[in-house]
Design a protein around this motif. Structure first.
Motif, PDB file in Angstrom:
ATOM      1  N   PRO A  11       0.493  -0.912   0.375  1.00 31.72           N
ATOM      2  CA  PRO A  11      -0.788  -0.202  -0.014  1.00 31.72           C
ATOM      3  C   PRO A  11       0.827   1.252   0.212  1.00 31.72           C
ATOM      4  CG  PRO A  11       0.372  -0.828   2.355  1.00 31.72           C
ATOM      5  CD  PRO A  11       0.941  -2.165   1.449  1.00 31.72           C
ATOM      6  N   ARG A  12       2.004   1.285   0.376  1.00 23.71           N
ATOM      7  CA  ARG A  12       2.809   2.380   0.322  1.00 23.71           C
ATOM      8  C   ARG A  12       2.549   3.118  -1.463  1.00 23.71           C
ATOM      9  NH1 ARG A  12       7.662   3.481   3.500  1.00 23.71           N
ATOM     10  NH2 ARG A  12       9.106   3.940   1.184  1.00 23.71           N
ATOM     11  N   PRO A  13       2.867   4.523  -0.730  1.00 23.81           N
ATOM     12  CA  PRO A  13       2.806   5.288  -2.260  1.00 23.81           C
ATOM     13  C   PRO A  13       4.099   4.908  -3.323  1.00 23.81           C
ATOM     14  CG  PRO A  13       2.506   7.075  -0.206  1.00 23.81           C
ATOM     15  CD  PRO A  13       3.062   5.264   0.163  1.00 23.81           C
ATOM     16  N   VAL A  14       4.067   5.360  -4.442  1.00 25.53           N
ATOM     17  CA  VAL A  14       4.277   4.477  -6.194  1.00 25.53           C
ATOM     18  C   VAL A  14       6.117   5.248  -5.446  1.00 25.53           C
ATOM     19  CG1 VAL A  14       4.623   4.463  -8.190  1.00 25.53           C
ATOM     20  CG2 VAL A  14       2.353   3.708  -6.740  1.00 25.53           C
ATOM     21  N   TYR A  15       5.561   6.722  -5.434  1.00 20.58           N
ATOM     22  CA  TYR A  15       6.829   7.633  -5.220  1.00 20.58           C
ATOM     23  C   TYR A  15       7.445   7.134  -4.466  1.00 20.58           C
ATOM     24  CZ  TYR A  15       5.747  10.405  -1.195  1.00 20.58           C
ATOM     25  OH  TYR A  15       6.086  11.235   0.266  1.00 20.58           O
ATOM     26  N   LEU A  16       6.868   6.670  -2.799  1.00 19.59           N
ATOM     27  CA  LEU A  16       8.538   5.685  -1.978  1.00 19.59           C
ATOM     28  C   LEU A  16       9.078   4.394  -2.503  1.00 19.59           C
ATOM     29  CD1 LEU A  16       6.095   7.181   1.560  1.00 19.59           C
ATOM     30  CD2 LEU A  16       8.644   7.788   0.106  1.00 19.59           C
ATOM     31  N   LYS A  17       7.572   3.717  -3.637  1.00 15.65           N
ATOM     32  CA  LYS A  17       8.511   2.454  -3.617  1.00 15.65           C
ATOM     33  C   LYS A  17       9.450   2.735  -4.640  1.00 15.65           C
ATOM     34  CE  LYS A  17       4.141   0.171  -3.283  1.00 15.65           C
ATOM     35  NZ  LYS A  17       2.895  -0.412  -3.884  1.00 15.65           N
ATOM     36  N   ILE A  18       9.610   4.170  -5.330  1.00 13.97           N
ATOM     37  CA  ILE A  18      10.762   4.016  -6.439  1.00 13.97           C
ATOM     38  C   ILE A  18      12.480   4.447  -5.369  1.00 13.97           C
ATOM     39  CG2 ILE A  18      11.649   5.698  -7.859  1.00 13.97           C
ATOM     40  CD1 ILE A  18       8.223   5.956  -9.180  1.00 13.97           C
ATOM     41  N   LEU A  43      11.559   7.391 -17.124  1.00  7.04           N
ATOM     42  CA  LEU A  43      10.980   5.984 -16.773  1.00  7.04           C
ATOM     43  C   LEU A  43      10.341   6.202 -16.312  1.00  7.04           C
ATOM     44  CD1 LEU A  43      13.015   4.476 -13.902  1.00  7.04           C
ATOM     45  CD2 LEU A  43      12.787   6.692 -12.889  1.00  7.04           C
ATOM     46  N   ALA A  44       8.964   7.503 -16.150  1.00  4.75           N
ATOM     47  CA  ALA A  44       7.620   6.991 -16.032  1.00  4.75           C
ATOM     48  C   ALA A  44       6.657   6.390 -16.665  1.00  4.75           C
ATOM     49  CB  ALA A  44       6.982   8.525 -15.831  1.00  4.75           C
ATOM     50  N   LEU A  51       4.094  11.165 -14.494  1.00  5.23           N
ATOM     51  CA  LEU A  51       6.047  12.300 -14.562  1.00  5.23           C
ATOM     52  C   LEU A  51       5.566  12.749 -13.200  1.00  5.23           C
ATOM     53  CD1 LEU A  51       8.214  13.145 -15.181  1.00  5.23           C
ATOM     54  CD2 LEU A  51       6.754  15.083 -16.515  1.00  5.23           C
ATOM     55  N   THR A  52       4.917  13.369 -12.602  1.00  9.80           N
ATOM     56  CA  THR A  52       4.502  13.686 -11.482  1.00  9.80           C
ATOM     57  C   THR A  52       5.359  13.018 -10.174  1.00  9.80           C
ATOM     58  OG1 THR A  52       2.587  13.720 -11.183  1.00  9.80           O
ATOM     59  CG2 THR A  52       2.982  15.933 -12.136  1.00  9.80           C
ATOM     60  N   THR A  53       5.171  11.786 -10.598  1.00  9.11           N
ATOM     61  CA  THR A  53       5.255  10.802 -10.253  1.00  9.11           C
ATOM     62  C   THR A  53       6.520  10.322  -9.264  1.00  9.11           C
ATOM     63  OG1 THR A  53       3.068   9.064  -9.860  1.00  9.11           O
ATOM     64  CG2 THR A  53       5.064   8.477  -9.143  1.00  9.11           C
ATOM     65  N   VAL A  54       7.152  10.256 -10.849  1.00 13.37           N
ATOM     66  CA  VAL A  54       8.863  10.005 -10.808  1.00 13.37           C
ATOM     67  C   VAL A  54       9.216  11.251 -10.488  1.00 13.37           C
ATOM     68  CG1 VAL A  54      10.432   9.764 -12.927  1.00 13.37           C
ATOM     69  CG2 VAL A  54       8.089   8.622 -12.678  1.00 13.37           C
ATOM     70  N   THR A  55       8.634  12.696 -11.177  1.00 12.57           N
ATOM     71  CA  THR A  55       9.964  13.803  -9.596  1.00 12.57           C
ATOM     72  C   THR A  55       9.754  13.791  -8.228  1.00 12.57           C
ATOM     73  OG1 THR A  55       8.298  14.971 -11.754  1.00 12.57           O
ATOM     74  CG2 THR A  55       8.967  15.985 -10.368  1.00 12.57           C
ATOM     75  N   ARG A  56       8.408  13.829  -7.925  1.00 17.96           N
ATOM     76  CA  ARG A  56       8.681  13.664  -7.162  1.00 17.96           C
ATOM     77  C   ARG A  56       8.964  12.298  -5.492  1.00 17.96           C
ATOM     78  NH1 ARG A  56       3.340  12.313  -3.025  1.00 17.96           N
ATOM     79  NH2 ARG A  56       4.767  13.611  -0.413  1.00 17.96           N
ATOM     80  N   ALA A  57       8.920  11.064  -6.489  1.00 13.06           N
ATOM     81  CA  ALA A  57      10.511  10.191  -6.201  1.00 13.06           C
ATOM     82  C   ALA A  57      12.077  10.177  -6.229  1.00 13.06           C
ATOM     83  CB  ALA A  57       9.865   8.808  -6.985  1.00 13.06           C
ATOM     84  N   PHE A  58      12.627  11.198  -7.097  1.00 14.20           N
ATOM     85  CA  PHE A  58      13.609  12.102  -7.687  1.00 14.20           C
ATOM     86  C   PHE A  58      13.286  13.140  -6.622  1.00 14.20           C
ATOM     87  CE2 PHE A  58      14.679  10.642 -11.726  1.00 14.20           C
ATOM     88  CZ  PHE A  58      14.918   9.294 -11.495  1.00 14.20           C
ATOM     89  N   SER A  59      12.611  13.947  -6.460  1.00 13.70           N
ATOM     90  CA  SER A  59      12.902  14.881  -4.908  1.00 13.70           C
ATOM     91  C   SER A  59      13.290  14.174  -4.228  1.00 13.70           C
ATOM     92  CB  SER A  59      11.899  15.785  -5.297  1.00 13.70           C
ATOM     93  OG  SER A  59      11.638  16.519  -6.037  1.00 13.70           O
ATOM     94  N   GLU A  60      12.073  13.570  -3.445  1.00  9.42           N
ATOM     95  CA  GLU A  60      12.245  12.694  -1.879  1.00  9.42           C
ATOM     96  C   GLU A  60      14.479  11.562  -2.407  1.00  9.42           C
ATOM     97  OE1 GLU A  60      12.309  11.244   1.195  1.00  9.42           O
ATOM     98  OE2 GLU A  60      11.144  12.772   0.428  1.00  9.42           O
TER      99      GLU A  60
END
Length: 141
Positions: A11-18, A43-44, A51-60
């Motif tokens: 159930p974790r958010p996808v951006y955290l899984k990345i 990658l998205a 794309l916003t999911t990958v952008t958020r993952a890269f920011s984290e």
């Protein structure tokens, strides 16, 4: 193509899984300092996410010192030590700790709140400068 994360189920958010997959690849030696990551749009597309999911993952990942990015050059794995993540309050998503029943915790919390105050009092407008008790507490603080 280079590194492509395998995202864990759950159930974790996808951006955290990345981010987790990136950290695992880095600690497991599949990614080395200086390795270039795929562009975010690519990658998205490959992961089938926005794309916003990958952008958020890269920011984290950047915040955790896992990667660094330079406009026009790309995103690279950093040589420094990763930093421990802190509690992310940037989105209104409750944490999903293992073994906790979130609906039951919310129900218990609301019941305890309603024992201390009425729903009408909680949902009505409050005085702008605060109640006399709140002003006294602020003054003594």
């Amino acid at each position: 193509m280079g590194w492509l994360p395998v995202l864990e189920a759950g159930p974790r958010p996808v951006y955290l899984k990345i981010v987790d997959a990136l950290a695992d690849a880095r600690s497991g030696g599949r990614l080395q300092p200086g390795d270039r990551l795929p562009p975010q749009r690519e990658l998205a597309r490959l992961l089938g996410v926005d794309l916003t999911t990958v952008t958020r993952a890269f920011s984290e990942a950047r915040r955790r010192n896992l990667i660094d990015a330079t406009a026009g050059r790309g995103t690279f794995v950093t040589p420094g030590e990763p930093e421990e993540p802190v509690l992310d309050l940037s989105m209104n998503i409750p944490p999903a700790p293992a073994g906790l029943n979130l609906p039951a915790l919310i129900r218990t919390g609301i019941e305890a709140l309603l024992k201390r105050s009425s729903a009408e009092a909680l949902l009505s407008y409050h005085p702008g400068p605060g109640s006399p008790a709140e002003r006294a507490a602020g003054s003594s603080w």
